[in-house]
Structures are given as C-alpha cells and as structure tokens.
Design a protein around this motif. Structure first.
Motif, PDB file in Angstrom:
ATOM      1  N   GLY A 190     -19.279 -86.010  -3.625  1.00  0.00           N
ATOM      2  CA  GLY A 190     -18.780 -84.453  -3.927  1.00  0.00           C
ATOM      3  C   GLY A 190     -19.273 -83.754  -2.781  1.00  0.00           C
ATOM      4  O   GLY A 190     -20.153 -83.860  -2.547  1.00  0.00           O
ATOM      5  N   HIS A 191     -19.191 -82.741  -3.692  1.00  0.00           N
ATOM      6  CA  HIS A 191     -19.722 -81.491  -3.444  1.00  0.00           C
ATOM      7  C   HIS A 191     -20.734 -80.523  -3.695  1.00  0.00           C
ATOM      8  O   HIS A 191     -21.545 -80.030  -2.793  1.00  0.00           O
ATOM      9  CB  HIS A 191     -18.306 -80.362  -3.312  1.00  0.00           C
ATOM     10  CG  HIS A 191     -18.565 -79.001  -3.670  1.00  0.00           C
ATOM     11  ND1 HIS A 191     -18.244 -77.844  -4.249  1.00  0.00           N
ATOM     12  CD2 HIS A 191     -18.982 -80.064  -5.408  1.00  0.00           C
ATOM     13  CE1 HIS A 191     -18.615 -77.482  -5.963  1.00  0.00           C
ATOM     14  NE2 HIS A 191     -18.501 -78.458  -6.075  1.00  0.00           N
ATOM     15  N   GLY A 192     -21.676 -80.967  -4.509  1.00  0.00           N
ATOM     16  CA  GLY A 192     -22.784 -81.126  -5.222  1.00  0.00           C
ATOM     17  C   GLY A 192     -24.041 -82.487  -3.876  1.00  0.00           C
ATOM     18  O   GLY A 192     -24.882 -82.030  -3.925  1.00  0.00           O
ATOM     19  N   ALA A 221     -28.633 -76.432  -3.808  1.00  0.00           N
ATOM     20  CA  ALA A 221     -29.220 -76.841  -2.694  1.00  0.00           C
ATOM     21  C   ALA A 221     -28.099 -78.599  -2.090  1.00  0.00           C
ATOM     22  O   ALA A 221     -28.453 -79.016  -0.467  1.00  0.00           O
ATOM     23  CB  ALA A 221     -30.476 -77.808  -3.434  1.00  0.00           C
ATOM     24  N   ASP A 222     -27.561 -78.521  -3.106  1.00  0.00           N
ATOM     25  CA  ASP A 222     -26.305 -79.810  -2.745  1.00  0.00           C
ATOM     26  C   ASP A 222     -27.098 -80.792  -2.478  1.00  0.00           C
ATOM     27  O   ASP A 222     -26.352 -81.894  -1.307  1.00  0.00           O
ATOM     28  CB  ASP A 222     -25.401 -79.325  -1.523  1.00  0.00           C
ATOM     29  CG  ASP A 222     -24.410 -78.341  -1.958  1.00  0.00           C
ATOM     30  OD1 ASP A 222     -24.337 -78.328  -2.971  1.00  0.00           O
ATOM     31  OD2 ASP A 222     -23.586 -77.863  -0.421  1.00  0.00           O
ATOM     32  N   THR A 223     -27.733 -81.097  -3.226  1.00  0.00           N
ATOM     33  CA  THR A 223     -28.608 -82.823  -3.042  1.00  0.00           C
ATOM     34  C   THR A 223     -28.726 -82.954  -4.649  1.00  0.00           C
ATOM     35  O   THR A 223     -29.668 -84.082  -4.619  1.00  0.00           O
ATOM     36  CB  THR A 223     -30.240 -82.327  -2.370  1.00  0.00           C
ATOM     37  OG1 THR A 223     -30.744 -81.466  -4.076  1.00  0.00           O
ATOM     38  CG2 THR A 223     -30.097 -81.598  -0.799  1.00  0.00           C
ATOM     39  N   VAL A 226     -22.664 -73.146   6.577  1.00  0.00           N
ATOM     40  CA  VAL A 226     -22.304 -72.085   5.641  1.00  0.00           C
ATOM     41  C   VAL A 226     -21.490 -72.193   4.865  1.00  0.00           C
ATOM     42  O   VAL A 226     -20.321 -72.667   4.663  1.00  0.00           O
ATOM     43  CB  VAL A 226     -21.564 -70.769   6.965  1.00  0.00           C
ATOM     44  CG1 VAL A 226     -21.935 -69.306   5.909  1.00  0.00           C
ATOM     45  CG2 VAL A 226     -22.693 -70.566   7.866  1.00  0.00           C
ATOM     46  N   ASP A 227     -21.364 -72.233   3.633  1.00  0.00           N
ATOM     47  CA  ASP A 227     -20.901 -72.230   2.087  1.00  0.00           C
ATOM     48  C   ASP A 227     -21.419 -70.796   1.646  1.00  0.00           C
ATOM     49  O   ASP A 227     -22.136 -69.880   1.189  1.00  0.00           O
ATOM     50  CB  ASP A 227     -22.407 -72.829   0.523  1.00  0.00           C
ATOM     51  CG  ASP A 227     -21.415 -73.095  -0.303  1.00  0.00           C
ATOM     52  OD1 ASP A 227     -20.596 -72.350  -0.711  1.00  0.00           O
ATOM     53  OD2 ASP A 227     -21.625 -73.864  -0.699  1.00  0.00           O
ATOM     54  N   ILE A 228     -20.059 -70.615   1.759  1.00  0.00           N
ATOM     55  CA  ILE A 228     -19.578 -68.392   1.463  1.00  0.00           C
ATOM     56  C   ILE A 228     -20.698 -68.430  -0.091  1.00  0.00           C
ATOM     57  O   ILE A 228     -20.495 -67.266  -0.144  1.00  0.00           O
ATOM     58  CB  ILE A 228     -18.264 -68.074   1.180  1.00  0.00           C
ATOM     59  CG1 ILE A 228     -17.769 -67.384   1.824  1.00  0.00           C
ATOM     60  CG2 ILE A 228     -17.288 -69.209   0.579  1.00  0.00           C
ATOM     61  CD1 ILE A 228     -18.260 -66.627   3.609  1.00  0.00           C
ATOM     62  N   PHE A 236     -26.813 -72.328   4.641  1.00  0.00           N
ATOM     63  CA  PHE A 236     -26.513 -70.892   4.010  1.00  0.00           C
ATOM     64  C   PHE A 236     -25.446 -71.564   2.233  1.00  0.00           C
ATOM     65  O   PHE A 236     -24.406 -72.512   2.874  1.00  0.00           O
ATOM     66  CB  PHE A 236     -25.813 -70.771   4.967  1.00  0.00           C
ATOM     67  CG  PHE A 236     -26.285 -69.447   5.518  1.00  0.00           C
ATOM     68  CD1 PHE A 236     -27.331 -68.324   5.294  1.00  0.00           C
ATOM     69  CD2 PHE A 236     -26.879 -69.975   6.492  1.00  0.00           C
ATOM     70  CE1 PHE A 236     -28.144 -67.830   6.517  1.00  0.00           C
ATOM     71  CE2 PHE A 236     -27.402 -69.819   8.024  1.00  0.00           C
ATOM     72  CZ  PHE A 236     -28.770 -68.391   7.861  1.00  0.00           C
ATOM     73  N   ASP A 237     -26.416 -71.831   1.306  1.00  0.00           N
ATOM     74  CA  ASP A 237     -25.731 -71.847   0.184  1.00  0.00           C
ATOM     75  C   ASP A 237     -26.664 -71.113  -1.113  1.00  0.00           C
ATOM     76  O   ASP A 237     -27.785 -71.026  -0.996  1.00  0.00           O
ATOM     77  CB  ASP A 237     -25.488 -73.254  -0.063  1.00  0.00           C
ATOM     78  CG  ASP A 237     -24.621 -74.248  -0.843  1.00  0.00           C
ATOM     79  OD1 ASP A 237     -24.515 -73.755  -1.897  1.00  0.00           O
ATOM     80  OD2 ASP A 237     -24.152 -75.543  -0.742  1.00  0.00           O
ATOM     81  N   ALA A 238     -26.178 -71.303  -2.509  1.00  0.00           N
ATOM     82  CA  ALA A 238     -26.010 -70.611  -3.343  1.00  0.00           C
ATOM     83  C   ALA A 238     -27.031 -72.267  -3.865  1.00  0.00           C
ATOM     84  O   ALA A 238     -28.094 -71.605  -4.923  1.00  0.00           O
ATOM     85  CB  ALA A 238     -25.486 -70.387  -4.304  1.00  0.00           C
TER      86      ALA A 238
HETATM   87 MN    MN Z   1     -22.529 -76.249  -0.701  1.00  0.00          MN
END
Ligand code: MN
Length: 346
Positions: free
Chosen positions: A165-167, A153-155, A242-244, A149-151
């Motif tokens: 990093g967090h992305g 993609a973090d890819t 879960v990314d808030i 779950f995230d706004a």
């Molecule tokens: Mn995230």
C-alpha cells in the motif's frame, strides 16, 4: 508489454517531448531520461484519485507543449539539452497491486538498463517500491540511496491487512535488500503517524528522518547538506522520491492525505534543484497528485515543475561537468552570469 498509450484520457507526452515505446529499444536508444506514467491508486489508504496524476502532471502548463523549457535560473533547457522521451503509461490496474507493481518494476528496470534515468509520474506512493527497486536491480542492491520527501514515513508494516500500500513502500524496499536503511534520508515528516512501534523499526534500520520540527530549527539547507553526505557514502546513485504532500496543503491541496504545516512550493523546488545539481540522481518519482482533490491546478502545476526543475538541474550538472563551469545562485541573473553555451540559452 508496457505501453498502452494513455491509460486515462488523451494520449499526450510530458510537455510535448517525443514519445517512445519500451518494446522498441531504438525509440529510446541514447535517451538521457525516459518518462513513465504510473496511473495507479490501488495502494491508497484514504482518498483516491492519483490514477489521474500522470496525465495531470504531463499536461498542466500554460506554455506551448513544444518540448522545450529554457530555465530562467539555470540557463539550461532540460527538455532539449537532455534527450527526454515519454513512454506513456505502464498498464496498472488499480484493483490488482500484485500485477501492477511488478509491471512497473520491469518497465523501470528496462529504462535503467538502457542507461537512461527513469522519471515516474504517479500514482500513489506504493509505486516507489517498483521505481527504486527497478533502478537498484540494475545498479546493484545496496548501491542506491534514497532521498524521500514526504509528510509521512511510509514505513508501515501491515495496513488494512495487506503488505502492499502507499504507507509501506519504504519498509518493503529495505526488507527486500534493494535499498539500505542507513542510506535512507527522509525530509519533511510531520503530523500523527506512524506509531511508536514503527518508529522503533525505523531506528533499528538506522534510517535518518528530518522532521519538519528539525528543519524549522536547523534550517532546510543545513539538513540537506547533511543528508547529501550520507546519501553519497558508499552509494553510486541517488533515487529521489517526491510525495507532493511534503508541501503544505495550501501549496498542494490535491492529494489524498494532506497534513498541515509542510514545506512551501519554493522550498521543494529549491531542494529538488540542489539535489539534481549536486548529486548523481539515477531515478525520480513524483507521486500522490490526486486531481479530483486539486483546486485551480495548484498541485498538478507544482508537480509538473518539480519534474522540470529536476530535468533542468540534471542538464546543468552535466553541462558543468563537461565544461568545467559551476552554477552559482548568488550571481545576478541577467547581467553577470556567464553562459558557457549561448546556443542553448535562446
Ligand atoms: Mn508518501
């Protein structure tokens, strides 16, 4: 090796559950769930502060911290029907991601090897690499699917000149072979990132991303049901990340990269409940809670309840499996819902 008490602030456990020490296996022998704090924001691209997330998630609850939370809806006590212990914070210096993530991965792997479900309190989302890989190291690379779950993609590939990093954790997980791209389910994406080249890479990996546009069009329930089918195909367990910031900033303002137009708190909690009721969840992390940007504890309280909803639903899933019962959300709560184990409903 891993536990230094609380890295920041008072040394408390999640809602008062018993503490354990990862260096002393007897303290978590037989545990169903081990809570770990990952007080790290060294992977943050913009606004930091998630190093204070674990303590805020542990503490933000107006009820007594007595290690008991009977769920009104599920008729389980996730903190008592399961054996839940808190190992404290893994030592993670936010200035050194190269040592912080391996330390977390080792701690998560140790928990998974003991047969317990690790529940990791972040921390920025870079920690998801350590969390999911630590579990996959035990259950088998390629055998754990991801519901994310995230706004965002973090890819990402390289951000600010760094691979870490967090992305980027989701790309690193797939590249490492720990997780399959085609068993990677993303929910809640929106906004103006990532760029087309990254979307091309995601498509090549056969990742499945349910953007807010599709969720709005098809409905969240239909998207989840479809995702569940993919997540359980040729995989033995599901990691829930879960990314808030998947929630709308109105529901989760205390986060580093807020993106308008997200899920409601209710939608997130219901989704987490369904996932933990219907799927074999083998690991959980809740990330990107940044208390310095929070207001009225809105975000920390939601993250606390995301964890609690997961534990309550896992407890209910195990009870239903044991007793041959099935939880039905359509039944009226007080009058007609049968309670197969009255002693635990007090
Ligand atoms: Mn995230």
């Amino acid at each position: 090796m891993t536990r230094y008490g609380a890295q920041y602030g008072p040394d408390i456990t999640y809602l008062g559950v018993d503490r354990c020490d990862l260096d002393e296996p007897a303290t978590y022998d037989g545990a169903d769930v081990v809570v770990l704090g990952a007080p790290f924001d060294g992977g943050t691209s913009h606004r930091p502060g998630t190093r204070f997330g674990p303590q805020a998630i542990r503490a933000t609850d107006y009820l007594p911290h007595d290690g008991s939370r009977p769920s009104l809806a599920l008729r389980t006590d996730g903190l008592r029907d399961l054996r839940v212990v808190d190992a404290g914070d893994v030592e993670m210096y936010s200035g050194d991601i190269g040592t912080a993530l391996p330390a977390l991965e080792a701690a998560v792997e140790r928990v998974a090897r003991a047969g317990a479900i690790p529940v990791v309190l972040g921390g920025d989302h870079s920690i998801a690499f350590a969390d999911a890989k630590g579990v996959a190291n035990v259950l088998g690379h390629g055998r754990v699917s991801m519901i994310h779950f995230d706004a965002h993609a973090d890819t990402g590939d390289i951000e600010f000149g760094s691979l870490w990093g967090h992305g980027q954790p989701m790309r690193r997980l797939i590249e490492s072979g720990a997780l399959r791209g085609d068993r990677f389910l993303q929910i809640g994406l929106r906004g103006y990132w990532p760029p087309p080249a990254t979307l091309d890479w995601m498509a090549q990996q056969r990742m499945r991303s349910y953007e807010m546009t599709e969720i709005g069009s098809r409905g969240l329930e239909a998207c989840l049901t479809e995702a569940f089918g993919i997540a359980t195909d040729e995989c033995d367990g599901v990691f829930l990340s879960v990314d808030i910031d998947v929630c709308d900033p109105g529901h989760a303002p205390g986060t580093g990269t807020p993106e308008p137009g997200g899920l409601t708190a209710r939608q997130l909690l219901d989704s987490v409940r369904r996932i933990c009721l219907e799927l074999p969840v083998v690991g959980v992390d809740v990330v990107e809670v940044s208390p310095p940007y929070d207001h009225a504890d809105i975000t920390a309280a939601l993250a606390n309840r995301v964890v609690l909803e997961a534990l309550s639903a896992i407890a209910r899933r195990r009870r239903d499996a044991r007793d041959g019962t099935r939880w039905d959300p359509a039944l009226p709560l007080l009058a007609d819902r049968p309670d197969p184990t009255p002693e635990s409903s007090a």
